[in-house]
Design an enzyme around this catalytic site. Sequence first.
Site, short mmCIF file in Angstrom:
data_model
loop_
_atom_site.label_atom_id
_atom_site.label_comp_id
_atom_site.label_asym_id
_atom_site.label_seq_id
_atom_site.Cartn_x
_atom_site.Cartn_y
_atom_site.Cartn_z
CG ASP A 80 40.53 34.48 30.03
OD1 ASP A 80 39.92 35.55 29.84
OD2 ASP A 80 41.28 34.29 30.99
CG ASP A 83 38.99 38.33 31.88
OD1 ASP A 83 38.54 37.44 31.14
OD2 ASP A 83 40.20 38.43 32.15
CE1 TYR A 231 45.57 33.03 30.59
CE2 TYR A 231 44.43 35.04 29.97
CZ TYR A 231 44.46 33.84 30.64
OH TYR A 231 43.39 33.45 31.40
CD GLU A 486 39.32 34.91 36.93
OE1 GLU A 486 38.93 35.60 35.98
OE2 GLU A 486 40.39 35.12 37.54
#
Length: 506
Positions: A80, A83, A231, A486
């Site tokens: 995603d 990571d 999430y 990120e």
Amino acid sequence: MGRSCLASFLLLFAGAVMVGVAYGEGKQHDYGDALAKSILFFEGQRSGQLPSTQRMKWRKNSALQDGSDKRVNLVGGYYDAGDNVKYNFPMAFSTTMLAWSVVEFGEFMGVELEHAKEAVRWGTDYLLKSTDTPGIVFVQVGDPYADHNCWERPEDMDTPRTVYAVTPKLPGSEVAAETAAALASSSIVFRSSDPSYSQKLLRRAMEVFDFADKYRGSYSTSLGRWVCPFYCDWSGYEDELLWGAAWLYKASSNKKYWNYLVDNISIMGSKHRKSTNNQIKMKGPTSGEFGWDNKDAGINILIANSSPLDNGDSLVKATNLNADQFICGVLPESPTRTVTYSKGGLLFKPGGCNLQHTTAISFLLLAYATQLKRTNDVVKCGNNIIANSERLITLAKTQVDYMLGNNPMKMSYMVGYGKKFPLKIHHRGSALPSMDQHPGHIACKDGTPYFVSKKSNPNLLIGAVIGGPYPNDTYPDSRFLPAQSEPTTYVNAPLVGVLAFFKAHT
């Protein structure tokens, strides 16, 4: 959105200043180049066995045993963000938005259309695997706590690749319905070029939607700490059920899904309102949110101006009204505006990783502008503010131009685009030496020196759009600030369609 980035989503935004014009207005950008790079980014996020056509050469095969602990094949899909966990909830949303980008604006992509379709298919191939076992939807691969404790290349992962699933007894309507939306929207993408694959996607979408609707419940409850706070579904699962039904109707023209929307849109997580004759009318999803968690604004834009069936007039009217309200909540000059703008002109909403909001809202602006132009309609906000399709397009363009360099920092927030862009993004694969540079294993904590290093990342994740600047238009370029540095798939996915539009309309 990695752990720290997602955690910052809960923080309240404050202090932005309203403005109506963008900084550096007038500087033109190469939207075709930005489009190509925005799609290339997805190759850098691939998990699994990479194809011979892989263009992001510093990335190698990874996670080739995913699913083995459950004796299923879950190899593939996308990481995603920075990571190495595969979270199906945001992955499915990103796939839906890639598909919507192709459906809505694919005609403007030119030679990049095939690359965009490849990006969609990399997601759907994995989502098909995730839904291949009847009565089970696999929704995550990787122990998030172990993964976030390491700064490790995906090619080196030695943390547990635990598989998590939702079932009739452990329901997850939001992630299952979003998966159905991804499969249904993608079936439209492949309808002409690969009819058999398109039909497979549509059939599976119907099956998964039925599962999501029959066994209602949130995966945030069923899987608890394994998905929260990473999430977690904060807005409830009802919006995903509506979203999935809307895409199934668009993909199949099956009256069943239109009737589902008519029957359910007024009672699923939304409020009622009374008319002057005291009759209850549908209002539908009314929040101005749109992203991997909340689909309200997207539902209204998707349904608005659809051709009503014999009992669909009220639905179309309600969603058109709600779509207009969403637009009025975004326009800088609107008296009912709900977002803020920095002095440099960037749209801000509460929470971290702000550019996820900017790209998603810009997409909806263009999608609705297309509909307004087709119907020769306008949006009215208050007594005097009237916005036509060109106003929506202009606003979206200011946002794209800001991201590409028309901002106080005079930098692009897309890696590899322009002369100045982020060099220290919060991304493990980018920040660690590639397998070509360092073929030996880099263990969990052995990557820490690369994380704390002040040097630029050795690998450019071309096309990655990061979380973005602070509300005061500054950007520190630091791996320690994931909310700013990120990249995520769901920041890029809506931008693909936006860039395609401006490639053809400037």
